[in-house]
Write a protein that holds these residues in place. Structure first.
Motif, PDB file in Angstrom:
ATOM      1  N   ALA A   1      -0.878  -9.127  -6.997  1.00 45.90           N
ATOM      2  CA  ALA A   1      -0.038  -8.481  -5.981  1.00 45.90           C
ATOM      3  C   ALA A   1       0.558  -7.175  -6.508  1.00 45.90           C
ATOM      4  O   ALA A   1       0.660  -6.173  -5.765  1.00 45.90           O
ATOM      5  CB  ALA A   1       1.080  -9.437  -5.551  1.00 45.90           C
ATOM      6  N   SER A   2       0.943  -7.173  -7.779  1.00 42.29           N
ATOM      7  CA  SER A   2       1.522  -5.958  -8.372  1.00 42.29           C
ATOM      8  C   SER A   2       0.528  -4.809  -8.334  1.00 42.29           C
ATOM      9  O   SER A   2       0.873  -3.679  -7.949  1.00 42.29           O
ATOM     10  CB  SER A   2       1.962  -6.233  -9.822  1.00 42.29           C
ATOM     11  N   PHE A   3      -0.730  -5.085  -8.704  1.00 42.95           N
ATOM     12  CA  PHE A   3      -1.714  -4.013  -8.727  1.00 42.95           C
ATOM     13  C   PHE A   3      -2.197  -3.652  -7.324  1.00 42.95           C
ATOM     14  O   PHE A   3      -2.621  -2.503  -7.094  1.00 42.95           O
ATOM     15  CB  PHE A   3      -2.882  -4.388  -9.637  1.00 42.95           C
ATOM     16  N   LEU A   4      -2.133  -4.577  -6.393  1.00 44.48           N
ATOM     17  CA  LEU A   4      -2.471  -4.247  -5.011  1.00 44.48           C
ATOM     18  C   LEU A   4      -1.473  -3.220  -4.473  1.00 44.48           C
ATOM     19  O   LEU A   4      -1.867  -2.224  -3.839  1.00 44.48           O
ATOM     20  CB  LEU A   4      -2.458  -5.509  -4.150  1.00 44.48           C
ATOM     21  N   VAL A   5      -0.194  -3.458  -4.768  1.00 43.97           N
ATOM     22  CA  VAL A   5       0.833  -2.495  -4.345  1.00 43.97           C
ATOM     23  C   VAL A   5       0.640  -1.159  -5.066  1.00 43.97           C
ATOM     24  O   VAL A   5       0.788  -0.081  -4.469  1.00 43.97           O
ATOM     25  CB  VAL A   5       2.245  -3.061  -4.617  1.00 43.97           C
ATOM     26  N   GLU A   6       0.308  -1.224  -6.372  1.00 43.02           N
ATOM     27  CA  GLU A   6       0.056   0.002  -7.143  1.00 43.02           C
ATOM     28  C   GLU A   6      -1.056   0.834  -6.493  1.00 43.02           C
ATOM     29  O   GLU A   6      -0.956   2.059  -6.374  1.00 43.02           O
ATOM     30  CB  GLU A   6      -0.346  -0.349  -8.578  1.00 43.02           C
ATOM     31  N   LEU A   7      -2.134   0.158  -6.087  1.00 44.84           N
ATOM     32  CA  LEU A   7      -3.253   0.868  -5.462  1.00 44.84           C
ATOM     33  C   LEU A   7      -2.854   1.470  -4.111  1.00 44.84           C
ATOM     34  O   LEU A   7      -3.278   2.575  -3.756  1.00 44.84           O
ATOM     35  CB  LEU A   7      -4.448  -0.076  -5.285  1.00 44.84           C
ATOM     36  N   LEU A   8      -2.029   0.752  -3.354  1.00 47.74           N
ATOM     37  CA  LEU A   8      -1.561   1.275  -2.072  1.00 47.74           C
ATOM     38  C   LEU A   8      -0.698   2.509  -2.273  1.00 47.74           C
ATOM     39  O   LEU A   8      -0.729   3.455  -1.465  1.00 47.74           O
ATOM     40  CB  LEU A   8      -0.782   0.192  -1.317  1.00 47.74           C
ATOM     41  N   LEU A   9       0.067   2.511  -3.370  1.00 43.62           N
ATOM     42  CA  LEU A   9       0.901   3.674  -3.674  1.00 43.62           C
ATOM     43  C   LEU A   9       0.055   4.855  -4.156  1.00 43.62           C
ATOM     44  O   LEU A   9       0.324   6.015  -3.826  1.00 43.62           O
ATOM     45  CB  LEU A   9       1.944   3.318  -4.741  1.00 43.62           C
ATOM     46  N   ALA A  10      -0.995   4.552  -4.955  1.00 39.90           N
ATOM     47  CA  ALA A  10      -1.827   5.618  -5.515  1.00 39.90           C
ATOM     48  C   ALA A  10      -2.791   6.212  -4.485  1.00 39.90           C
ATOM     49  O   ALA A  10      -3.153   7.385  -4.579  1.00 39.90           O
ATOM     50  CB  ALA A  10      -2.609   5.076  -6.712  1.00 39.90           C
ATOM     51  N   LYS A  11      -3.240   5.402  -3.523  1.00 39.64           N
ATOM     52  CA  LYS A  11      -4.152   5.825  -2.454  1.00 39.64           C
ATOM     53  C   LYS A  11      -5.440   6.476  -2.979  1.00 39.64           C
ATOM     54  O   LYS A  11      -5.712   7.652  -2.714  1.00 39.64           O
ATOM     55  CB  LYS A  11      -3.433   6.798  -1.513  1.00 39.64           C
TER      56      LYS A  11
END
Length: 625
Positions: free
Chosen positions: A178-188
């Motif tokens: 979940a942490s990296f999923l959010v990271e990817l959403l932030l990085a786009k």
């Protein structure tokens, strides 16, 4: 500490504790098999893998994603073979090695396995310590010291069974994902660019070196020992259909769990590619540098926090599975069992000591090099786990119809060859650099001797099983002839009963009477555990001691009224040790005591009593639930 029987079950305290033989809907039966691969998957996303993922993404963008995918496919095949070994033969990899190789070679393999587990734990210690430092700002040396506190985590988890342990690990894996999923959403990241990374391509020699690092760090040797034992926590039907079903469901379990691990590794690489490579910061390879730059480049305070949380969760989940692997290796190779907390403490101290020394002597900036060194140690062991595994699952004499087919065998040996070659190449490069920069004759000589020994052991591991039959006939599938010998009914003349003056006493006494005969003497044992009795022992005569003596005398009197020869004995202080002492002192030839089945503090107390007593008395023990 004690020696386990030669045919003792792997992870005996949870062996076949999950019953999959009940009539249930297909989806519920499938879920009953899910779990072992998730414990294994954490080894593929532990802190030791993060550096290679970060370096690959920061220096080459999305180019090396295909290497992660290929590594994941390799891991999936090898883990499925490990699960097959445990399901079909009922042996973990360490036990199978002990039954196959000569004692001297076996001991060397054991030492290498222990070094690999210590190296794994070192990476976990450093990862958790760095995560704590990034999250709280504490000095790294204190972060490393604090990791010793999780020593007893596995002991606590053991109390609640394998399913609760699996749920705990899955929760940590979910936090990482979940942490990296959010990271990817932030990085786009651009999905079209990510997709191009799945096309095989190596830009230059440096990229090749990083690719070797990614592949070499993928398959963890301790995971192969671990998976072959964890699948045995499931109770299955031992017919062809039941075994095939278990193999099939465990492949599903492995595919899902390892694809989650692939997502985490790919997410780290994609994050590094988007944030660092695209902004020109291609020199990022250190975990702490990556954390610091996330805030600056993404302009979001949440990103570095999630990065640190994921790092702590990855390290914590890996530390539990590493300890389980250590237990499997020690029991399997040496037939030796020690208390889980002691095993955990020894492993953790072996990891903390070098980390503390490096930080104190060389400083925190050398921690990255220590993390790399831990991966080199892991590389040394990999071939000694993969090669025997392929031998075992290929052998029709022991695997029967469940031996792997020729095309699977070819793929497995090809993967083993690639992994061993890449790891030997990496170790050779490290050794060459050391010898080139070193001016010590003895240091160079030690490296050369170690290399020769390494190659000799590798050759023996490859060729010995081809020319020798397995030692243990009991491990063979479909034995044609079996004999139980002459069966005799044991006669017990002194039966000891450990009573706690609860409702369970009636059941304990009934079971004890069913084991005796007209000449049997029954020794009723009760341990006084009042504060006074713990301090003064038999000199104590407090109110609780008096009441316990009265209760014991009542039991004895009731039995004698029925014509049963009985006597009562009080013990003091430590419950488990006193039961063992009194059984030996009274020369009993059978002990009957109650199983725990409690919760909370009683589960802790009575669980420890049963485990301690059964290891230290030299007579049969009947545990009444």
């Amino acid at each position: 500490m004690n020696h386990t029987p030669e045919n003792s079950a792997s992870l005996s305290e949870v062996h076949q504790s999950v019953d999959t033989t009940k009539n249930r809907p297909r989806w519920r039966k499938l879920l009953a098999f899910f779990g072992p691969a998730y414990l294994v998957s954490v080894g593929y996303m532990d802190p030791g893998n993060w550096a290679t993922d970060l370096a690959g993404g920061a220096q080459y963008g999305y180019t090396l994603i295909w290497v992660l995918l290929m590594s994941n496919l390799m891991a999936l095949l090898l883990q499925s073979l490990s699960a097959r070994l445990g399901i079909v033969r009922g042996r973990d990899l360490a036990q199978a090695n002990r039954e196959t190789y000569p004692p001297a070679i076996n001991f060397m393999l054991y030492i290498l396995a222990e070094i690999a587990i210590a190296a794994t734990d070192l990476a976990e210690v450093l990862g958790m310590a760095i995560g704590l430092q990034l999250l709280t700002g504490i000095d790294l040396i204190w972060g490393v010291s604090l990791t010793v506190l999780d020593t007893f985590l596995l002991l606590v988890l053991h109390r609640y069974g394998i399913r609760k342990m699996e749920a705990f690990i899955i929760s940590l894996v979910a936090i990482v994902g979940a942490s990296f999923l959010v990271e990817l959403l932030l990085a786009k990241p651009a999905l079209t660019e990510v997709a191009k990374g799945f096309i095989p391509h190596i830009p230059d020699e440096t990229a090749l070196y990083i690719a070797i690092g990614i592949i070499g760090a993928t398959v963890m040797p301790h995971n192969l020992y671990l998976h072959s034992a964890l699948v045995q926590t499931r109770k299955i039907k031992r017919d062809d259909q039941g075994i095939r079903q278990a193999i099939r469901f465990n492949i599903f379990d492995s595919a899902i769990a390892l694809n989650l691990a692939f997502f985490v590794n790919a997410a780290i690489l994609i994050l590094a590619a988007k944030v660092f490579f695209e902004s020109g910061h291609t020199g990022i390879a250190d975990i702490r540098d990556a954390h610091m730059m996330l805030d600056q480049l993404l302009g979001n305070k949440l990103a570095p926090i999630l990065f640190a949380v994921a790092l702590i969760a990855a390290g914590q989940s890996s530390t539990v599975t590493g300890t389980l692997a250590g237990q499997i290796v020690m029991e399997g190779y040496l037939s030796l069992r020690i208390n889980p907390w002691l095993r955990r403490l020894l492993t953790r101290l072996l990891a903390i000591a070098p980390a503390l020394l490096v930080i104190l002597i060389a400083g925190e900036e050398k921690v990255g090099e220590l993390l790399v060194f831990s991966q080199v140690l892991l590389s040394l062991q990999l071939g000694f786990a993969v090669i025997p595994l392929i031998h075992f699952v290929s052998d029709k004499q022991t695997m029967g119809t469940f031996a792997i087919r020729w095309h699977v065998k070819v793929a497995a040996w090809l993967i083993a060859g690639i992994l061993v070659y890449l790891n030997v190449k990496m170790v050779y490069a490290e050794a060459k650099d050391f010898i080139t920069s070193s001016h010590s004759f003895w240091g160079d000589a030690a490296i050369i001797i170690a290399g020769i020994f390494f190659l000799f052991l590798l050759v023996v591991t490859v060729f010995y099983p081809l020319f020798n039959k397995y030692k243990q006939a009991s491990a063979r599938m479909h034995t044609s002839k079996a004999s139980l010998g002459e069966l005799t009914h044991p006669n017990y003349y002194k039966i000891a009963l450990a009573l706690d003056f609860s409702q369970q006493d009636q059941s304990i006494i009934s079971h004890a009477l069913s084991q005796g005969n007209t000449d049997t003497e029954y020794i009723l044992i009760h341990i006084v555990e009042s504060a006074s009795a713990r301090w003064f022992g038999k000199e104590s005569y407090d109110f609780e001691t008096q009441k316990d003596q009265e209760q014991l005398d009542t039991y004895v009197a009731l039995l004698k009224e029925k014509g049963i020869n009985a006597k009562g004995v009080l013990g003091y202080r430590h419950r488990a040790k006193e039961i063992v002492r009194l059984v030996k002192e009274e020369k009993a030839d059978l002990l009957v005591l109650g199983g725990h089945g409690h919760t909370g503090i009683k589960d802790w107390i009575y669980g420890e009593t049963v485990n301690h007593v059964r290891h230290y008395v030299q007579v049969p023990v009947l545990v009444v639930q």
